[in-house]
Design an enzyme around this catalytic site. Structure first.
Site, PDB file in Angstrom:
ATOM      1  N   HIS A 171      53.764  62.351  38.901  1.00  0.00           N
ATOM      2  CA  HIS A 171      52.792  61.365  39.367  1.00  0.00           C
ATOM      3  C   HIS A 171      52.951  61.153  40.869  1.00  0.00           C
ATOM      4  O   HIS A 171      51.994  60.890  41.556  1.00  0.00           O
ATOM      5  CB  HIS A 171      52.965  60.051  38.609  1.00  0.00           C
ATOM      6  CG  HIS A 171      51.892  59.050  38.860  1.00  0.00           C
ATOM      7  ND1 HIS A 171      50.568  59.304  38.608  1.00  0.00           N
ATOM      8  CD2 HIS A 171      51.951  57.798  39.346  1.00  0.00           C
ATOM      9  CE1 HIS A 171      49.849  58.231  38.920  1.00  0.00           C
ATOM     10  NE2 HIS A 171      50.669  57.307  39.375  1.00  0.00           N
TER      11      HIS A 171
ATOM     12  N   HIS B 113      51.826  60.090  51.182  1.00  0.00           N
ATOM     13  CA  HIS B 113      53.251  59.881  50.904  1.00  0.00           C
ATOM     14  C   HIS B 113      54.157  60.920  51.569  1.00  0.00           C
ATOM     15  O   HIS B 113      55.203  60.570  52.095  1.00  0.00           O
ATOM     16  CB  HIS B 113      53.508  59.898  49.394  1.00  0.00           C
ATOM     17  CG  HIS B 113      52.660  58.938  48.632  1.00  0.00           C
ATOM     18  ND1 HIS B 113      52.798  57.571  48.753  1.00  0.00           N
ATOM     19  CD2 HIS B 113      51.650  59.148  47.753  1.00  0.00           C
ATOM     20  CE1 HIS B 113      51.914  56.977  47.970  1.00  0.00           C
ATOM     21  NE2 HIS B 113      51.206  57.909  47.357  1.00  0.00           N
TER      22      HIS B 113
ATOM     23  N   GLU C  82      48.151  63.468  48.339  1.00  0.00           N
ATOM     24  CA  GLU C  82      49.525  63.001  48.139  1.00  0.00           C
ATOM     25  C   GLU C  82      50.373  63.266  49.380  1.00  0.00           C
ATOM     26  O   GLU C  82      51.199  62.439  49.770  1.00  0.00           O
ATOM     27  CB  GLU C  82      50.158  63.667  46.912  1.00  0.00           C
ATOM     28  CG  GLU C  82      49.627  63.138  45.604  1.00  0.00           C
ATOM     29  CD  GLU C  82      50.017  61.683  45.361  1.00  0.00           C
ATOM     30  OE1 GLU C  82      51.217  61.360  45.378  1.00  0.00           O
ATOM     31  OE2 GLU C  82      49.107  60.868  45.167  1.00  0.00           O
TER      32      GLU C  82
END
Length: 169
Positions: free
Chosen positions: A86, A138, A134
């Protein structure tokens, strides 16, 4: 601060909290963030590595699809029948450089493994676009750590963590 986030996420998906070494002395923290540099150089830099831990989470694809307001937008690839990644998220990020783009060639060698362990579960988003998002949200924040200072390294770390932690045990 990171520890208070963990119980909330555990209810949604299994999570693993990864802590950075404790850099309590300011000089060691500056060396960690910027490498060994002259003090005058440090004063000119923004503090992009403001986090001290990472949260690694896995998700069950069916539960993810059920959590959506419109489950029909979800698509679980046929080859996916296990927990998927995830995300790996720096916690407590204050400043993050969103200036590092990601290209398909950056993760080309990992594409098959990423498709198996970290696929997009949305019909409207290709896996590459998911990975790119992503990275921008992040990974670029985590890039201040040498072992994750490129898209390739960031995704390699995610895949290694996925292999290292067997959720069924």
């Amino acid at each position: 601060m990171c520890r208070s986030v963990l119980p909330l996420l555990v209810t949604l998906s299994p999570a693993l909290l990864l802590l950075l070494p404790d850099y309590t002395q300011e000089e060691h923290w500056k060396d960690y963030k910027y490498g060994r540099q002259q003090d005058s150089e440090l004063s000119d830099k923004k503090e992009f590595c403001s986090w001290k831990c990472l949260l690694f989470t896995l998700q069950w694809p069916g539960a993810f699809c059920q959590s959506l307001h419109q489950p029909s937008v979800c698509l679980i690839p046929q080859n996916v029948n296990n927990w998927t990644i995830h995300g790996l998220w720096p916690q407590g990020v204050m400043n993050c450089c969103s200036c590092w783009p990601m290209f398909k060639s950056d993760v080309q060698e990992l594409e098959a493994e990423l498709n198996e362990h970290w696929p997009s579960l949305l019909k409207s988003q290709s896996s590459f676009h998911f990975w790119r998002d992503e990275w921008l949200k992040h990974g670029a924040c985590a890039a201040c750590v040498e072992g994750m200072n490129s898209p390739l390294r960031y995704f390699q770390i995610n895949l290694k963590l996925r292999a290292q932690f067997d959720i069924h045990k």
